[in-house]
Scaffold this motif. Structure first.
Motif, PDB file in Angstrom:
ATOM      1  N   ASN A  46       0.944  -1.151  -0.004  1.00  0.00           N
ATOM      2  CA  ASN A  46      -0.083  -0.132  -0.123  1.00  0.00           C
ATOM      3  C   ASN A  46       0.832   1.232  -0.176  1.00  0.00           C
ATOM      4  O   ASN A  46       1.877   1.299   0.798  1.00  0.00           O
ATOM      5  N   ASP A  47       0.575   2.271  -0.953  1.00  0.00           N
ATOM      6  CA  ASP A  47       1.620   3.293  -1.005  1.00  0.00           C
ATOM      7  C   ASP A  47       0.918   4.349  -0.599  1.00  0.00           C
ATOM      8  O   ASP A  47       1.475   5.603  -0.981  1.00  0.00           O
ATOM      9  N   GLY A  48      -0.124   4.609   0.196  1.00  0.00           N
ATOM     10  CA  GLY A  48      -0.746   5.627   1.000  1.00  0.00           C
ATOM     11  C   GLY A  48      -1.941   6.220   0.043  1.00  0.00           C
ATOM     12  O   GLY A  48      -2.530   7.089   0.233  1.00  0.00           O
ATOM     13  N   TYR A  49      -2.195   5.780  -1.123  1.00  0.00           N
ATOM     14  CA  TYR A  49      -3.306   6.238  -2.029  1.00  0.00           C
ATOM     15  C   TYR A  49      -4.338   5.221  -1.935  1.00  0.00           C
ATOM     16  O   TYR A  49      -3.918   3.693  -2.444  1.00  0.00           O
ATOM     17  N   PRO A  50      -5.474   5.243  -1.915  1.00  0.00           N
ATOM     18  CA  PRO A  50      -6.087   6.531  -1.459  1.00  0.00           C
ATOM     19  C   PRO A  50      -6.067   6.471   0.027  1.00  0.00           C
ATOM     20  O   PRO A  50      -5.932   5.704   0.691  1.00  0.00           O
ATOM     21  N   PRO A  51      -6.140   7.799   0.707  1.00  0.00           N
ATOM     22  CA  PRO A  51      -6.015   8.052   2.184  1.00  0.00           C
ATOM     23  C   PRO A  51      -7.365   7.290   2.717  1.00  0.00           C
ATOM     24  O   PRO A  51      -8.512   7.215   2.100  1.00  0.00           O
ATOM     25  N   PHE A  52      -7.003   6.739   3.875  1.00  0.00           N
ATOM     26  CA  PHE A  52      -8.259   6.147   4.537  1.00  0.00           C
ATOM     27  C   PHE A  52      -8.300   6.327   6.058  1.00  0.00           C
ATOM     28  O   PHE A  52      -7.255   6.720   6.632  1.00  0.00           O
ATOM     29  N   ASN A  53      -9.350   5.999   6.688  1.00  0.00           N
ATOM     30  CA  ASN A  53      -9.822   6.042   8.016  1.00  0.00           C
ATOM     31  C   ASN A  53     -10.083   4.656   8.556  1.00  0.00           C
ATOM     32  O   ASN A  53     -11.015   3.958   7.844  1.00  0.00           O
ATOM     33  N   ILE A  54      -9.855   4.291   9.939  1.00  0.00           N
ATOM     34  CA  ILE A  54     -10.299   3.073  10.340  1.00  0.00           C
ATOM     35  C   ILE A  54     -11.082   3.645  11.708  1.00  0.00           C
ATOM     36  O   ILE A  54     -10.295   4.092  12.562  1.00  0.00           O
ATOM     37  N   GLU A  55     -12.198   3.398  12.040  1.00  0.00           N
ATOM     38  CA  GLU A  55     -12.702   3.698  13.335  1.00  0.00           C
ATOM     39  C   GLU A  55     -13.701   2.493  13.905  1.00  0.00           C
ATOM     40  O   GLU A  55     -14.196   1.720  13.117  1.00  0.00           O
ATOM     41  N   GLN A  56     -13.598   2.444  15.123  1.00  0.00           N
ATOM     42  CA  GLN A  56     -14.244   1.468  16.001  1.00  0.00           C
ATOM     43  C   GLN A  56     -15.720   2.496  16.157  1.00  0.00           C
ATOM     44  O   GLN A  56     -15.656   3.180  16.743  1.00  0.00           O
ATOM     45  N   THR A  57     -16.932   1.592  15.814  1.00  0.00           N
ATOM     46  CA  THR A  57     -18.096   2.246  15.708  1.00  0.00           C
ATOM     47  C   THR A  57     -18.908   1.597  17.192  1.00  0.00           C
ATOM     48  O   THR A  57     -19.800   2.341  17.493  1.00  0.00           O
ATOM     49  N   SER A  58     -18.378   0.606  17.410  1.00  0.00           N
ATOM     50  CA  SER A  58     -18.925  -0.079  18.787  1.00  0.00           C
ATOM     51  C   SER A  58     -18.062  -0.852  19.228  1.00  0.00           C
ATOM     52  O   SER A  58     -16.920  -1.009  18.566  1.00  0.00           O
ATOM     53  N   GLU A  59     -18.485  -1.785  20.359  1.00  0.00           N
ATOM     54  CA  GLU A  59     -17.321  -2.675  20.875  1.00  0.00           C
ATOM     55  C   GLU A  59     -16.979  -3.868  20.072  1.00  0.00           C
ATOM     56  O   GLU A  59     -16.015  -4.542  20.057  1.00  0.00           O
ATOM     57  N   THR A  60     -17.880  -3.991  18.997  1.00  0.00           N
ATOM     58  CA  THR A  60     -17.625  -5.137  18.048  1.00  0.00           C
ATOM     59  C   THR A  60     -17.724  -4.698  16.633  1.00  0.00           C
ATOM     60  O   THR A  60     -17.741  -5.707  15.661  1.00  0.00           O
ATOM     61  N   SER A  61     -17.794  -3.551  16.347  1.00  0.00           N
ATOM     62  CA  SER A  61     -17.970  -2.998  14.845  1.00  0.00           C
ATOM     63  C   SER A  61     -16.506  -1.917  14.618  1.00  0.00           C
ATOM     64  O   SER A  61     -16.564  -1.078  15.321  1.00  0.00           O
ATOM     65  N   TYR A  62     -16.487  -1.952  13.418  1.00  0.00           N
ATOM     66  CA  TYR A  62     -15.599  -0.950  12.975  1.00  0.00           C
ATOM     67  C   TYR A  62     -15.952  -0.510  11.409  1.00  0.00           C
ATOM     68  O   TYR A  62     -16.838  -0.876  10.914  1.00  0.00           O
ATOM     69  N   ARG A  63     -15.333   0.613  11.160  1.00  0.00           N
ATOM     70  CA  ARG A  63     -15.637   1.129   9.690  1.00  0.00           C
ATOM     71  C   ARG A  63     -14.692   1.596   9.037  1.00  0.00           C
ATOM     72  O   ARG A  63     -13.593   2.374   9.594  1.00  0.00           O
ATOM     73  N   ILE A  64     -14.173   1.063   7.745  1.00  0.00           N
ATOM     74  CA  ILE A  64     -13.122   1.681   6.942  1.00  0.00           C
ATOM     75  C   ILE A  64     -13.400   2.327   6.198  1.00  0.00           C
ATOM     76  O   ILE A  64     -14.601   2.260   5.480  1.00  0.00           O
ATOM     77  N   THR A  65     -13.004   3.544   5.909  1.00  0.00           N
ATOM     78  CA  THR A  65     -13.540   4.781   4.946  1.00  0.00           C
ATOM     79  C   THR A  65     -12.284   5.061   4.096  1.00  0.00           C
ATOM     80  O   THR A  65     -11.366   5.580   4.719  1.00  0.00           O
ATOM     81  N   LEU A  66     -12.490   4.963   2.787  1.00  0.00           N
ATOM     82  CA  LEU A  66     -11.810   5.454   1.789  1.00  0.00           C
ATOM     83  C   LEU A  66     -12.186   6.648   1.091  1.00  0.00           C
ATOM     84  O   LEU A  66     -13.307   6.683   0.663  1.00  0.00           O
ATOM     85  N   ALA A  67     -10.851   7.821   0.622  1.00  0.00           N
ATOM     86  CA  ALA A  67     -11.403   8.735   0.029  1.00  0.00           C
ATOM     87  C   ALA A  67     -11.165   8.464  -1.406  1.00  0.00           C
ATOM     88  O   ALA A  67     -10.085   8.230  -1.761  1.00  0.00           O
ATOM     89  N   VAL A  68     -12.373   8.260  -2.207  1.00  0.00           N
ATOM     90  CA  VAL A  68     -12.362   8.067  -3.423  1.00  0.00           C
ATOM     91  C   VAL A  68     -13.104   8.942  -4.552  1.00  0.00           C
ATOM     92  O   VAL A  68     -13.781   8.480  -5.261  1.00  0.00           O
ATOM     93  N   ALA A  69     -12.691  10.106  -4.304  1.00  0.00           N
ATOM     94  CA  ALA A  69     -13.220  11.036  -5.225  1.00  0.00           C
ATOM     95  C   ALA A  69     -12.980  10.868  -6.634  1.00  0.00           C
ATOM     96  O   ALA A  69     -11.965  10.446  -7.010  1.00  0.00           O
ATOM     97  N   GLY A  70     -13.965  11.011  -7.525  1.00  0.00           N
ATOM     98  CA  GLY A  70     -13.867  10.821  -8.817  1.00  0.00           C
ATOM     99  C   GLY A  70     -14.082   9.268  -9.092  1.00  0.00           C
ATOM    100  O   GLY A  70     -14.377   8.918 -10.430  1.00  0.00           O
ATOM    101  N   PHE A  71     -14.243   8.403  -8.427  1.00  0.00           N
ATOM    102  CA  PHE A  71     -14.590   6.945  -8.769  1.00  0.00           C
ATOM    103  C   PHE A  71     -16.030   6.758  -8.561  1.00  0.00           C
ATOM    104  O   PHE A  71     -16.772   7.115  -7.695  1.00  0.00           O
ATOM    105  N   ALA A  72     -16.680   6.160  -9.596  1.00  0.00           N
ATOM    106  CA  ALA A  72     -18.039   5.849  -9.446  1.00  0.00           C
ATOM    107  C   ALA A  72     -17.876   4.185  -8.890  1.00  0.00           C
ATOM    108  O   ALA A  72     -17.015   3.474  -8.738  1.00  0.00           O
ATOM    109  N   GLU A  73     -19.364   3.925  -8.434  1.00  0.00           N
ATOM    110  CA  GLU A  73     -19.440   2.460  -7.954  1.00  0.00           C
ATOM    111  C   GLU A  73     -19.070   1.378  -8.748  1.00  0.00           C
ATOM    112  O   GLU A  73     -18.375   0.778  -8.283  1.00  0.00           O
TER     113      GLU A  73
END
Length: 137
Positions: A30-57
């Motif tokens: 992994n070279d740092g692109y795209p930037p991402f966050n990892i957050e703990q949303t509860s005791e047993t759940s997480y969310r990975i968020t990637l900045a994907v501006a310009g990308f469609a589904e």
């Protein structure tokens, strides 16, 4: 003195796979692109968020390969007939890999405002106490 690893430590039996996962995650490239966050949303759940501006589904794919979450992006070239004076929005392909622990399940993926959210849930294993009978040999 010999160096002990997880796979060779006398009290850690069956952890060779964990050691292989650690080695594999160090080699993901992994070279740092795209930037991402990892957050703990509860005791047993997480969310990975990637900045994907310009990308469609349709430009993105999410796969689970042998307990490794792999997110890939590839944009189609849409610059036909366009002349850019400056092109600062990245349009390159990428691959991001995350090694998931046993019991972590991938939930839904949501695109929102140029961000890709991938929800993960850790399923607590059932605690089992097992009594082993000793028989005379």
């Amino acid at each position: 003195m010999t160096k002990l690893t997880l796979g060779t430590h006398p009290y850690m039996l069956g952890f060779e796979q964990l050691e292989r996962l650690l080695e594999r995650s160090a080699k993901t490239g992994n070279d740092g692109y795209p930037p991402f966050n990892i957050e703990q949303t509860s005791e047993t759940s997480y969310r990975i968020t990637l900045a994907v501006a310009g990308f469609a589904e349709g430009d993105l794919s999410i796969t689970l390969e042998d307990s490794q979450l792999v997110i890939r992006g590839r944009q189609s070239d849409d610059s036909d007939g366009r002349h850019f004076l400056h092109r600062g929005i990245a349009a390159r392909q990428f691959q991001r890999s995350f090694v998931l622990a046993e019991g972590v399940e991938v939930g839904e993926a949501i695109m929102e405002n140029g961000l890709l959210h991938v929800d993960l849930t850790r399923v607590e294993p059932e605690k089992i106490v097992q009594t082993i009978q000793i028989r005379r040999g």
